[in-house]
Write a protein that holds these residues in place. Structure first.
Motif, short mmCIF file in Angstrom:
data_model
loop_
_atom_site.label_atom_id
_atom_site.label_comp_id
_atom_site.label_asym_id
_atom_site.label_seq_id
_atom_site.Cartn_x
_atom_site.Cartn_y
_atom_site.Cartn_z
N ARG A 64 5.67 -0.26 10.81
CA ARG A 64 6.37 0.25 9.62
C ARG A 64 5.65 1.41 8.92
O ARG A 64 6.13 1.91 7.91
N VAL A 65 4.52 1.84 9.45
CA VAL A 65 3.76 2.94 8.83
C VAL A 65 3.46 4.00 9.89
O VAL A 65 2.91 3.71 10.95
N ASN A 66 3.82 5.24 9.57
CA ASN A 66 3.58 6.37 10.45
C ASN A 66 2.93 7.48 9.64
O ASN A 66 3.08 7.54 8.41
N GLY A 89 -0.64 20.30 5.82
CA GLY A 89 -0.84 19.03 5.13
C GLY A 89 -0.52 17.82 5.97
O GLY A 89 -0.37 17.90 7.19
N TRP A 90 -0.39 16.71 5.29
CA TRP A 90 -0.14 15.42 5.93
C TRP A 90 0.78 14.58 5.05
O TRP A 90 0.87 14.80 3.84
N SER A 91 1.46 13.63 5.68
CA SER A 91 2.35 12.71 4.97
C SER A 91 2.24 11.32 5.58
O SER A 91 1.88 11.16 6.75
N VAL A 92 2.56 10.31 4.76
CA VAL A 92 2.65 8.93 5.22
C VAL A 92 4.10 8.49 5.09
O VAL A 92 4.72 8.68 4.04
N MET A 93 4.64 7.93 6.17
CA MET A 93 6.03 7.47 6.19
C MET A 93 6.06 5.95 6.26
O MET A 93 5.39 5.35 7.11
N PHE A 94 6.81 5.32 5.36
CA PHE A 94 6.98 3.87 5.36
C PHE A 94 8.42 3.56 5.74
O PHE A 94 9.36 3.99 5.07
N TYR A 95 8.61 2.81 6.83
CA TYR A 95 9.94 2.50 7.33
C TYR A 95 10.54 1.33 6.56
O TYR A 95 9.92 0.27 6.43
N GLN A 105 16.80 5.31 11.47
CA GLN A 105 15.62 4.69 10.86
C GLN A 105 15.26 5.38 9.54
O GLN A 105 14.64 6.43 9.53
N PRO A 106 15.66 4.82 8.39
CA PRO A 106 15.32 5.43 7.10
C PRO A 106 13.87 5.17 6.72
O PRO A 106 13.28 4.14 7.10
N TYR A 107 13.30 6.10 5.97
CA TYR A 107 11.90 5.93 5.54
C TYR A 107 11.65 6.63 4.21
O TYR A 107 12.37 7.55 3.81
N ILE A 108 10.59 6.16 3.54
CA ILE A 108 10.06 6.79 2.33
C ILE A 108 8.84 7.59 2.75
O ILE A 108 8.02 7.12 3.55
N VAL A 109 8.70 8.81 2.23
CA VAL A 109 7.60 9.67 2.65
C VAL A 109 6.90 10.27 1.44
O VAL A 109 7.53 10.61 0.43
N ALA A 110 5.57 10.37 1.52
CA ALA A 110 4.78 11.00 0.46
C ALA A 110 3.51 11.57 1.09
O ALA A 110 3.03 11.05 2.11
N GLY A 111 2.98 12.64 0.50
CA GLY A 111 1.79 13.23 1.08
C GLY A 111 1.20 14.35 0.26
O GLY A 111 1.52 14.52 -0.93
N HIS A 112 0.34 15.13 0.89
CA HIS A 112 -0.43 16.19 0.24
C HIS A 112 -0.54 17.36 1.20
O HIS A 112 -0.52 17.19 2.42
#
Length: 209
Positions: A64-66, A89-95, A105-112
């Protein structure tokens, strides 16, 4: 001959995309590469929406984490300047779904990311300003898993710049003046990215979680 080479390339690409992906337990360890097209809207200084190109690498940590490591180049103009932005940059995706491989496959994404901006007057290329800053972004996205190895992804994120910002304005004498302001601002821009991704393989054995 040229048409035959293109046809052979398409056939080999389709065959590669259709091949099964060997999973060593869970989906942690899956490495993928891809390319992206990004649309930037709600830009400042009366700039038009920007359309840029880039690429990304993904390394999945669990079911669940990419993670996504990306680079975007975004050129945009207003009536009297050209602005080039480079995002690294980079991001973390939570499925959101517990199913590790749904078709959608929907996901929430956040990063820097780090942002390099070069702004240049169109009429006088020697009149320009440059700055490096950082930014944070967050939003939502969807994977469309066409095969085990190939997906098309669509995401929309709002980016807020944290460092020095630069602006331009036209003086009464017709010369473009650039200004640099320190400190962050909640004003940013909306980034919508369409990406094509190919999974190379599973790098390590992991448990489902």
């Amino acid at each position: 001959m040229k048409k035959r080479c293109i046809f052979l390339f398409v056939i080999l690409s389709c065959h590669a995309f259709a091949q099964d992906l060997t999973i060593k337990g869970g989906r942690g360890g899956i490495l993928s590469f891809g390319q992206r097209t990004t649309l930037s809207t709600f830009n400042g200084d009366h700039e038009r929406p920007a359309v840029g190109l880039g690429g990304q690498m993904r390394l999945q940590l669990s079911d669940r984490v990419n993670t996504e490591w990306f680079m975007d180049y975004l050129p945009v103009t207003n009536q009297y300047t050209r602005r080039n932005d480079l995002h690294i940059g980079w991001s973390v995706m939570f499925y959101v779904l517990s199913n590790p491989t749904p078709k959608v496959q929907p996901y929430i994404v956040a990063g820097h990311c780090f942002d390099r901006t070069l702004q240049t007057e169109l009429a006088d290329r020697s009149n320009k300003i440059e700055r490096w800053s950082s930014a944070v972004q967050g939003g939502l996205g969807l994977h469309f898993n066409l095969t085990q190895r190939f997906d098309i992804s669509l995401s929309s994120q709002y980016m807020i710049h944290l460092g020095t910002d630069i602006h331009s304005h036209m003086e009464e004498n017709g010369r473009v003046e650039f200004e640099k302001h320190k400190g962050g601002s909640l004003e940013g821009h909306l980034l919508t990215s369409l990406t094509l991704n190919y999974k190379l393989g599973d790098l390590w054995k992991s448990k489902r979680k």
